[in-house]
Design an enzyme around this catalytic site. Structure first.
Site, PDB file in Angstrom:
ATOM      1  N   SER A 115      36.156  46.765 -28.841  1.00  0.00           N
ATOM      2  CA  SER A 115      36.695  45.677 -28.195  1.00  0.00           C
ATOM      3  C   SER A 115      36.335  45.539 -26.690  1.00  0.00           C
ATOM      4  CB  SER A 115      38.436  45.582 -28.073  1.00  0.00           C
ATOM      5  OG  SER A 115      38.661  44.104 -28.201  1.00  0.00           O
ATOM      6  N   GLU A 220      31.012  41.846 -33.238  1.00  0.00           N
ATOM      7  CA  GLU A 220      32.338  41.700 -33.604  1.00  0.00           C
ATOM      8  C   GLU A 220      33.263  40.995 -32.551  1.00  0.00           C
ATOM      9  OE1 GLU A 220      35.676  43.126 -32.700  1.00  0.00           O
ATOM     10  OE2 GLU A 220      34.742  43.870 -30.922  1.00  0.00           O
ATOM     11  N   HIS A 290      38.018  44.519 -35.394  1.00  0.00           N
ATOM     12  CA  HIS A 290      39.308  44.534 -35.330  1.00  0.00           C
ATOM     13  C   HIS A 290      39.977  44.740 -36.804  1.00  0.00           C
ATOM     14  CE1 HIS A 290      38.760  43.357 -31.386  1.00  0.00           C
ATOM     15  NE2 HIS A 290      39.752  43.929 -30.789  1.00  0.00           N
TER      16      HIS A 290
END
Length: 320
Positions: A115, A220, A290
């Site tokens: 992230s 992502e 995630h």
């Protein structure tokens, strides 16, 4: 030395001392520190909680100075064997220029997270020349799938080989998370780089984005509108990033909003716009991002990607 001159950090052995740091957003629950420490112990490691890991300063885990001090202290401490981030959120880009990359180059150690931590691990690979790891955060428990891939990558100097797929949930014919879709078939080998699309875009034009010529890029994101994903991919294309890679592995774009008041496009249509003209292998729906079941991917390590089958192989050890 790793592929293309990158250095592999030492593998994480039983008893390894792991610094638990929160260099970006604040922890969401008081038990996060406890869970992080318990997870380390369950894996056979000794947790070392950073002094400021439980702090909060607005939407940050402490001031920039506190978060940077925790990170650099762990980087410079010869008694610390690895650094495992507790959370992403936001904040790494505020302190990235102060990270002691030279210390990591002198004494490599595994740095793990995803992230917002995408900016840190890509900068480490580029600036320190050390393999870094896109993998689960330490504040949450690992599923058997995530744990097996974490240990395969980080605890053994042997190449991990073919990465597995999450088991299909019972009673579900095809779950969205497990659905691998081939956008452009083909098989390619190259160095793995990537992570959160928002953070990769933020690194464009800085000294922290790795050279992606001939790389396999993985992407992502979470909580983004589809038009925002479209805009970020457009930026990567305009900056010449997409034209340099050999293949694209698209992971999970969790909680993505697809409709606006002006209408909607499909995610596959947006991906096709940017990737089909490149004539390189592309697939989406891989266990990256995630989601509970996720791969641990070593940045800078040679891998093979078959977009036709969705199969990924790690072709060399990521640790010494």
């Amino acid at each position: 030395m790793g592929s293309k001159g990158l250095t592999r950090p030492p593998r994480l052995r039983v008893g390894a001392r792991i610094a638990l740091v929160a260099p970006a957003g604040p922890l969401l629950e008081r038990d996060d520190l406890t869970r992080g420490a318990e997870l380390c112990r369950a894996l056979g490691f000794e947790p070392v909680l950073a002094p400021n890991a439980g702090n909060r300063y607005g939407y940050l885990a402490g001031s920039d100075e506190q978060r940077l001090d925790d990170l650099n202290t762990a980087v410079r401490d010869s008694a610390i064997d690895g650094i495992w981030c507790l959370r992403g959120g936001y904040g790494i880009t505020r302190i990235l220029s102060g990270v002691d990359f030279a210390a990591l180059e002198r004494r490599p150690k595994a740095v793990i997270g995803f992230s917002d931590i995408t900016a840190l691990i890509n900068a480490i690979a580029h600036r320190s020349g050390v393999v870094a790891f896109h993998g689960p955060m330490s504040r949450k428990g690992l599923t058997p799938f995530s744990r097996s891939h974490f240990e395969r990558i980080l605890t053994s100097p042997l190449k991990a080989g073919t990465l597995g797929r999450p088991a299909q949930p019972e009673g579900v014919l095809v779950s969205e998370v497990n659905r691998i879709v081939t956008l452009a078939p083909g098989k390619v080998e190259g160095r793995l780089y990537g992570g959160n699309l928002t953070l990769l875009q933020a690194l464009i034009g800085t000294e922290f984005l790795p050279l992606l010529d001939g790389a396999i890029l993985f992407l992502e994101d979470v909580g983004e509108d589809l038009y925002s994903v479209d805009r970020m991919l457009a930026h990567l294309r305009m900056a010449g990033v997409l034209g340099r890679v050999k293949g694209v592995m698209v992971g999970q774009f969790t909680d993505m909003k697809r409709n606006t008041s002006d209408g909607a496009l499909g995610f596959d249509e947006v991906l096709a716009t940017y990737f089909l003209p490149l004539r390189i292998p592309v697939a989406y729906g891989l266990p990256i991002g995630h989601v509970d079941d996720q791969w641990t991917l070593p940045l800078g390590v040679e891998a093979s990607f078959d977009a036709t089958t969705g199969e990924v192989q790690i072709l060399e050890g990521a640790v010494e």
